[in-house]
Design a protein around this motif. Structure first.
Motif, PDB file in Angstrom:
ATOM      1  N   PHE A 159       0.691  -1.003   0.021  1.00 48.44           N
ATOM      2  CA  PHE A 159      -0.245  -0.342  -0.259  1.00 48.44           C
ATOM      3  C   PHE A 159       1.454   1.458  -0.220  1.00 48.44           C
ATOM      4  CE2 PHE A 159      -2.054  -2.888   2.470  1.00 48.44           C
ATOM      5  CZ  PHE A 159      -2.864  -3.589   1.918  1.00 48.44           C
ATOM      6  N   GLY A 160       2.277   0.805  -0.435  1.00 51.31           N
ATOM      7  CA  GLY A 160       3.419   1.809   0.108  1.00 51.31           C
ATOM      8  C   GLY A 160       2.655   3.589  -0.939  1.00 51.31           C
ATOM      9  N   ALA A 161       2.274   3.391  -2.353  1.00 49.25           N
ATOM     10  CA  ALA A 161       1.628   3.819  -2.941  1.00 49.25           C
ATOM     11  C   ALA A 161       0.649   4.950  -3.239  1.00 49.25           C
ATOM     12  CB  ALA A 161       2.090   3.740  -4.557  1.00 49.25           C
ATOM     13  N   LEU A 162      -0.527   4.299  -2.053  1.00 47.02           N
ATOM     14  CA  LEU A 162      -1.232   5.146  -2.034  1.00 47.02           C
ATOM     15  C   LEU A 162      -1.302   6.028  -0.997  1.00 47.02           C
ATOM     16  CD1 LEU A 162      -3.331   1.897  -1.333  1.00 47.02           C
ATOM     17  CD2 LEU A 162      -3.096   2.213  -3.731  1.00 47.02           C
ATOM     18  N   ASP A 163      -2.072   6.749  -1.577  1.00 47.78           N
ATOM     19  CA  ASP A 163      -2.951   7.730  -0.595  1.00 47.78           C
ATOM     20  C   ASP A 163      -2.695   7.247   0.787  1.00 47.78           C
ATOM     21  OD1 ASP A 163      -5.769   8.480  -0.006  1.00 47.78           O
ATOM     22  OD2 ASP A 163      -5.570   7.172  -2.265  1.00 47.78           O
ATOM     23  N   ALA A 164      -3.230   8.092   1.789  1.00 53.45           N
ATOM     24  CA  ALA A 164      -3.532   7.983   3.427  1.00 53.45           C
ATOM     25  C   ALA A 164      -5.090   7.298   4.239  1.00 53.45           C
ATOM     26  CB  ALA A 164      -3.404   8.644   4.118  1.00 53.45           C
ATOM     27  N   ILE A 165      -5.930   8.038   2.706  1.00 54.57           N
ATOM     28  CA  ILE A 165      -7.497   7.123   3.075  1.00 54.57           C
ATOM     29  C   ILE A 165      -7.111   6.087   2.891  1.00 54.57           C
ATOM     30  CG2 ILE A 165      -9.823   7.686   3.146  1.00 54.57           C
ATOM     31  CD1 ILE A 165      -8.871  10.986   3.284  1.00 54.57           C
ATOM     32  N   THR A 166      -6.967   5.952   1.639  1.00 49.57           N
ATOM     33  CA  THR A 166      -6.961   4.638   0.943  1.00 49.57           C
ATOM     34  C   THR A 166      -5.883   3.567   1.828  1.00 49.57           C
ATOM     35  OG1 THR A 166      -7.132   5.957  -1.266  1.00 49.57           O
ATOM     36  CG2 THR A 166      -7.241   3.945  -1.369  1.00 49.57           C
ATOM     37  N   ARG A 167      -4.658   3.793   2.099  1.00 51.11           N
ATOM     38  CA  ARG A 167      -4.205   2.835   2.581  1.00 51.11           C
ATOM     39  C   ARG A 167      -4.846   2.132   4.028  1.00 51.11           C
ATOM     40  NH1 ARG A 167       0.668   5.628   4.760  1.00 51.11           N
ATOM     41  NH2 ARG A 167       0.766   6.481   2.750  1.00 51.11           N
ATOM     42  N   ALA A 168      -5.708   2.658   4.606  1.00 56.58           N
ATOM     43  CA  ALA A 168      -5.908   2.811   5.480  1.00 56.58           C
ATOM     44  C   ALA A 168      -7.715   2.019   5.680  1.00 56.58           C
ATOM     45  CB  ALA A 168      -6.806   3.899   6.137  1.00 56.58           C
ATOM     46  N   GLU A 169      -7.735   2.046   4.314  1.00 54.64           N
ATOM     47  CA  GLU A 169      -9.102   1.372   4.372  1.00 54.64           C
ATOM     48  C   GLU A 169      -8.337  -0.121   3.588  1.00 54.64           C
ATOM     49  OE1 GLU A 169     -11.821   4.776   1.718  1.00 54.64           O
ATOM     50  OE2 GLU A 169     -11.899   2.825   0.431  1.00 54.64           O
ATOM     51  N   MET A 170      -7.714   0.530   2.835  1.00 52.86           N
ATOM     52  CA  MET A 170      -6.547  -0.991   2.527  1.00 52.86           C
ATOM     53  C   MET A 170      -6.018  -2.028   2.979  1.00 52.86           C
ATOM     54  SD  MET A 170      -7.268  -1.195  -1.060  1.00 52.86           S
ATOM     55  CE  MET A 170      -6.192  -3.315  -0.915  1.00 52.86           C
ATOM     56  N   GLN A 171      -5.682  -1.650   4.558  1.00 51.32           N
ATOM     57  CA  GLN A 171      -5.080  -2.393   5.709  1.00 51.32           C
ATOM     58  C   GLN A 171      -6.487  -2.922   6.375  1.00 51.32           C
ATOM     59  OE1 GLN A 171      -3.581   0.931   7.454  1.00 51.32           O
ATOM     60  NE2 GLN A 171      -1.375   1.030   6.682  1.00 51.32           N
ATOM     61  N   GLU A 172      -7.146  -2.557   6.717  1.00 52.83           N
ATOM     62  CA  GLU A 172      -8.559  -3.073   6.953  1.00 52.83           C
ATOM     63  C   GLU A 172      -9.245  -4.005   5.784  1.00 52.83           C
ATOM     64  OE1 GLU A 172     -10.986  -0.230   8.489  1.00 52.83           O
ATOM     65  OE2 GLU A 172      -9.931   0.833   9.870  1.00 52.83           O
ATOM     66  N   TRP A 173      -8.828  -3.737   4.663  1.00 52.93           N
ATOM     67  CA  TRP A 173      -9.726  -5.152   3.793  1.00 52.93           C
ATOM     68  C   TRP A 173      -8.693  -5.884   4.084  1.00 52.93           C
ATOM     69  CZ3 TRP A 173      -7.338  -7.120  -0.722  1.00 52.93           C
ATOM     70  CH2 TRP A 173      -7.485  -7.875  -1.126  1.00 52.93           C
ATOM     71  N   LEU A 174      -7.116  -6.095   3.892  1.00 54.36           N
ATOM     72  CA  LEU A 174      -5.957  -7.662   3.786  1.00 54.36           C
ATOM     73  C   LEU A 174      -6.661  -7.941   5.865  1.00 54.36           C
ATOM     74  CD1 LEU A 174      -4.221  -8.213   2.697  1.00 54.36           C
ATOM     75  CD2 LEU A 174      -2.328  -6.789   3.928  1.00 54.36           C
ATOM     76  N   ALA A 175      -6.162  -7.491   6.025  1.00 51.83           N
ATOM     77  CA  ALA A 175      -7.119  -8.201   8.000  1.00 51.83           C
ATOM     78  C   ALA A 175      -8.045  -8.827   7.536  1.00 51.83           C
ATOM     79  CB  ALA A 175      -7.164  -6.706   8.538  1.00 51.83           C
TER      80      ALA A 175
END
Lengths: 248, 259
Positions: A159-175
């Motif tokens: 998620f290194g290249a994503l903006d902060a909001i999308t990154r947070a979403e993606m972290q929850e999605w991955l979990a």
């Protein structure tokens, strides 16, 4: 360690230098020892250029270590950039590992289609990568990694290249996705919060040549909340370890 | 008015303007028709000799299309060989470059000796002239795959062939089409060279030979024949752009419209 659960992945004093075209080889890693049990998520954090990507490539057997030994099951790499194939639909990109494994187009698509609904990608099957947002592309790339069916997933700053909001979403999605599809994962990141949010254990790497300077167990209940006090405390602890190493 | 017609309007306007200037120039400068026929004289010749020009054109068009097909297949095969084998790259590339400097009349006689007065020697000449841009563009396209891509494919257990088939080949398609576009534009002049260097036994020798025999005494007809070739080249070029939209839609989407 007698009595300990079996290690799926273990690195013993691994060293690796990239051969340089001119001059001395660049030492990327030195004396790295790591291990991960089946079903565990091991996060590796460290400053840029500390050899994190090299570490994953070694685990995926793309290089042979110069020193030490690696015991690893078949592993699949999810590179930093999604590397989706522009001419294939999202569905066909996810189905690619199955096509490579020898399945026919229809069968591979059917298997890939099953995954789409489960992970909130329904309706995007026919979209081409250029039509997807950064977060969506990473989801597709992760599904491709998952469908490969290998026991060990190596995620390189997904998620290194994503903006902060999308990154947070993606972290929850991955979990959430990993809670359903339990796999053993090595996650490389420079984001300490991400590491603590997702991992069972966090290994802290020093600047180049990378070596493990600390290993932090994360024994927090899942699902985790990034505003949780215990999580914040652990994050401060890990950041402190990184900072002290940066000065040394 | 359709969008496509509107897109072609500037070119049509410019061509009409140039024709008008040409007509005026011939009138005012008093240039003889043997030296430079005026557009109206060319149009007249086109009308008067329509049957002759048409039959010769069909011969030439067939040569161009088949010659390009041969150039494309040979060019793609060479590009793949060069891409897959460093040894073949070192062996073939310099010869392919050198082949572009061969003065065609030198080999024309030999080609006729081998294959006679039919169409095949002409296809070989056209292919020889046109295959090179296909090779260069395709080799570059095959090599332009993201350097990380092979790593990913290896961890997905892709064989060399699968990496080629799933990643490199489709990635190179737009470049190959660009090469084909260049080949196509020189294909028409290639056919002219082919017809004028290898004799023909058929009733219609092709537009190239017709133009060559008209150029001194039937200049207007030579110009009419040339106009046909020019329009044909333009039509082929845009037909290929249309094919590219079908074959590599991801590429045209990303880049925008072709010229």
């Amino acid at each position: 360690m007698p009595g300990a659960p079996e290690q799926l992945l273990s690195l013993q004093s691994v060293g690796f230098a990239h051969p340089a075209r001119r001059g001395a080889p660049v030492q990327a890693l030195s004396e790295v020892s790591l291990h991960a049990r089946t079903g565990e998520l091991l996060a590796v954090v460290g400053p840029s250029g500390c050899g994190k990507s090299t570490l994953l490539e070694l685990i995926c057997a793309l290089h042979t270590p110069d020193q030490g030994t690696i015991t690893a099951p078949p592993a699949v790499l999810m590179p930093q950039r999604d590397l989706l194939l522009a001419w294939l639909s999202a569905l066909d990109n996810v189905a690619l590992p199955l096509r490579i494994a020898g399945l026919g187009r229809a069968q591979a698509r059917a298997r890939a289609r099953e995954l789409f609904g489960e992970v909130g990608l329904d309706g995007f099957q026919q979209a081409h990568p250029a039509e997807l947002s950064g977060g969506m592309r990473q989801r597709v790339a992760f599904l491709r990694t998952l469908l490969c069916g290998k026991p060990l997933l190596c995620l390189d700053e997904p998620f290194g290249a994503l903006d902060a909001i999308t990154r947070a979403e993606m972290q929850e999605w991955l979990a959430a996705t990993l809670a359903r599809e339990r796999r053993t994962v090595v996650l490389v990141t420079h984001d300490v919060e991400e590491a603590i949010l997702l991992a069972d254990r966090v290994a802290v790497l020093s600047p180049r040549p990378g070596r493990v300077v600390a290993s932090v167990e994360v024994e927090l209940e899942r699902p985790r909340n990034r505003t949780d006090a215990a999580l914040s405390a652990l994050r401060e602890h890990a950041l402190g370890l990184l900072a002290s190493e940066g000065q040394a | 008015m359709s969008a496509r017609l509107r897109a072609g309007l500037p070119a049509i306007a410019l061509a009409l303007g140039l024709l008008a200037a040409w007509e005026l120039y011939v009138d005012l400068a008093g240039i003889g028709e043997q030296l430079l026929p005026a557009p109206h004289a060319v149009a007249q010749a086109l009308w008067d000799s329509a049957g002759l020009l048409w039959h010769n054109f069909t011969v030439t068009a067939g040569e161009v299309l088949l010659g390009l097909a041969l150039a494309l297949s040979a060019g793609l095969a060479l590009a793949v060989a060069i891409h897959l084998s460093p040894l073949l790259r070192r062996a073939l590339y310099p010869l392919a470059v050198g082949s572009q400097a061969v003065p065609i009349p030198v080999v024309g006689v030999l080609l006729v000796f081998w294959w006679g007065f039919g169409i095949f020697p002409k296809l070989v000449v056209i292919a020889l002239i046109c295959f090179f841009p296909v090779v260069v563009a395709t080799v570059d396209g095959l090599a332009a795959v993201d350097p990380e891509q092979p790593k990913l494919l290896r961890t997905l257990d892709a064989s060399r062939w699968q990496a080629f088939r799933f990643a490199e080949l489709p990635a190179a398609l737009p470049a190959a089409i660009s090469g084909a576009r260049i080949a196509l534009t020189i294909g028409v002049i290639g056919a002219f060279i082919a017809e004028t260097t290898t004799p023909t036994s058929g009733p219609y020798p092709g537009l190239g030979r017709e133009i060559l025999s008209d150029v001194n005494f039937q200049t207007a007809r030579a110009y009419a024949g040339s106009a046909i070739l020019i329009v044909f080249a333009i039509a082929c070029f845009y037909a290929l752009s249309g094919a590219e939209r079908k074959l590599a839609p991801w590429h045209t989407r990303a880049r925008g419209e072709t010229p």
